[in-house]
Design an enzyme around this catalytic site. Structure first.
Site, mmCIF file in Angstrom:
data_model
loop_
_atom_site.group_PDB
_atom_site.id
_atom_site.type_symbol
_atom_site.label_atom_id
_atom_site.label_comp_id
_atom_site.label_asym_id
_atom_site.label_seq_id
_atom_site.Cartn_x
_atom_site.Cartn_y
_atom_site.Cartn_z
ATOM 1 N N CYS A 61 14.316 -30.599 -25.377
ATOM 2 C CA CYS A 61 15.250 -30.033 -24.395
ATOM 3 C C CYS A 61 16.529 -29.514 -25.056
ATOM 4 O O CYS A 61 17.294 -30.293 -25.631
ATOM 5 C CB CYS A 61 15.558 -31.138 -23.368
ATOM 6 S SG CYS A 61 16.995 -30.844 -22.343
ATOM 7 N N CYS A 88 19.863 -30.879 -23.707
ATOM 8 C CA CYS A 88 19.974 -32.295 -24.099
ATOM 9 C C CYS A 88 20.576 -32.392 -25.494
ATOM 10 O O CYS A 88 21.396 -33.264 -25.773
ATOM 11 C CB CYS A 88 18.604 -32.974 -24.095
ATOM 12 S SG CYS A 88 17.799 -33.005 -22.486
#
Length: 106
Positions: free
Chosen positions: A29, A32
């Site tokens: 991600c 993230c």
């Protein structure tokens, strides 16, 4: 303090006391990865006021679905084991520190 990684098995034990910010994330991600250094900064600045832990959503489906995490990053703030705030997606550092500060008991 250091940010620790938790699993479905260790999750409940890690959120039961005090203020705990949980980062629901995954290695693939992008946002993230962008939020991770900010969490490190918050961890060093806010130290004993909040504990920050990370949960890999790919490897820990049980906890991920129990808290209705549908997209990542999702950050959930727990106070003594109860979820008190939830933010989804990338957040600026100030927004996260404000979110935490609202729940810090002095």
């Amino acid at each position: 303090m250091t940010i620790s990684h938790v699993t479905d098995q260790t999750f409940k034990a890690n959120i039961k006391e005090g203020l705990v910010l949980v980062d629901f994330w995954a290695p693939w991600c992008g946002p993230c990865k962008m939020i991770a250094p900010m969490l490190e900064e918050i961890d060093s600045e806010m130290g004993n006021k909040v504990t920050i832990i990370k949960l890999d959503t790919d490897e820990n489906q049980e906890t991920t679905s129990a808290f209705g995490v549908m997209s990542i990053p999702t950050l959930i703030l727990f106070k003594d084991g109860k979820a008190v705030e939830k933010v989804i997606g990338y957040q600026p550092k100030e927004a996260l520190t404000d979110l935490i500060s609202k729940h810090v008991s002095f």
